[in-house]
Design a protein around this motif. Structure first.
Motif: not given
Length: 333
Positions: A176, A197, A212, A214, A222, A224
């Motif tokens: 981010p 995102q 990434c 998270n 999400q 991912t």
């Protein structure tokens, strides 16, 4: 006939004087609550808890409508905070990484391995550290009522298992828009890339980025994990959620209503923290549902190597943030 009409007229007049205010009083005031994640997240559960408490404690005077995934700002997370500052949004939930673009010191609990366990988190966030963070948020024109939990951030990628700093050399990794995370990942040797995102899933799928990071909750919600091969559970950064209301709303509330909103926020975020931790335990077990290589924890020597690699980040922000707030989080230079 005229007598009947007169009686009807008097009745209607009395109804207008007595009944109309009652009807007006019964009409709820709609408030907008915005947050950054999907409806399936624990953020949304916390928001629903708050909305239900407020409805009950104010006898439905306030009806809170929840807007997930920063719908009100078109998915732009920083703009979502700005809507709160201007009073367009009444209530808002956002994590420290995004908040740091507006209130720099709000990122402090996310510093690498600063809060290595939930025991450390609870001690600091329920003490002086939490008080300091609420003030940091409130100093930029909103009222921070409580702090929730996004959780520990983990790293996923499509290149190789990550166990030691050398495994991250040159790794194109989405982060981010937090300068702290951009800089600390550079110290490790990764190639950090900032992006929204909403672009992450496709970018991983197409190879635009390799990796990434998270929380487990958001990696699941999400989707991912559908487009990555490796995950390392390294708990490198703890991410809180700031639950805030607009100054415009706060000034309209009576002292009694302020007390209700404060207590509701505290209760809702305590609930949100509880369900987040419960969900995290369940999600650890659900990783087997994906064709993904799991590094469950780092070896002590490898963890020490990571901490050494990122240690300069603390000195980078020592003067900017001040030593006092670091002390409130148990860090001494």
């Amino acid at each position: 006939m005229r007598k009947i009409s007169l009686k009807v007229a008097i009745f209607l007049l009395m109804l207008s004087l007595i009944g109309a205010p009652s009807l007006a009083a019964a009409k709820s005031i709609e408030l907008k609550l915005s947050h950054a994640t999907p409806r399936s997240s624990t953020w949304h559960q916390g928001a629903e808890k708050f909305a239900n408490i407020i409805k009950e404690k104010t006898s439905a005077k306030y009806d809170i409508k929840i807007y997930p995934s920063d719908e009100l700002s078109g998915g732009n997370q920083v703009a979502g905070i700005e809507l709160l500052q201007t009073g367009v949004t009444d209530i808002h939930m956002q994590d420290a990484l995004v908040w740091s673009a507006i209130a720099k010191k709000s990122i402090l609990p996310c510093f690498p391995w600063l809060l290595p366990s939930y025991k450390d988190v609870d001690k600091v966030m329920q003490g002086e550290g939490g008080k300091a963070l609420k003030k940091v948020i409130s100093d930029v024109g909103v009222i921070c009522l409580a702090i929730g939990e996004n959780g520990y951030r983990q790293v996923v990628n499509n290149r190789n298992p990550i166990r030691k700093p050398s495994d991250m050399k040159g790794l194109k990794m989405r982060v981010p828009g937090s300068n702290v995370h951009v800089n600390l990942l550079k110290y490790i040797g990764a190639d950090p890339i900032t992006m929204n995102q909403s672009e992450v899933y496709t970018s991983l799928q197409q190879g635009t980025i390799d990796a990434c990071e998270n929380t487990l909750d958001l990696l699941f919600t999400q989707n991912t994990l559908e487009v990555v091969k490796y995950i390392s559970l390294w708990n490198y950064s703890y991410d809180p959620i700031y639950f805030s209301v607009s100054t415009e709303l706060w000034e309209k509330l009576s002292p009694e209503e302020r007390d209700i909103f404060q207590k509701a926020a505290t209760e809702a975020m305590a609930y949100q923290v509880k369900v987040t931790r419960e969900k995290e335990q369940l999600l650890h077990k659900r990783l087997v549902e994906y064709k993904i290589n799991v590094v469950n924890e780092l070896l002590q020597d490898d963890l020490a190597a990571f901490k050494k690699a990122v240690s300069p980040i603390y000195k980078d922000y020592k003067n900017d943030f001040g030593e006092e707030i670091f002390k409130q989080f148990g860090y001494k230079f």
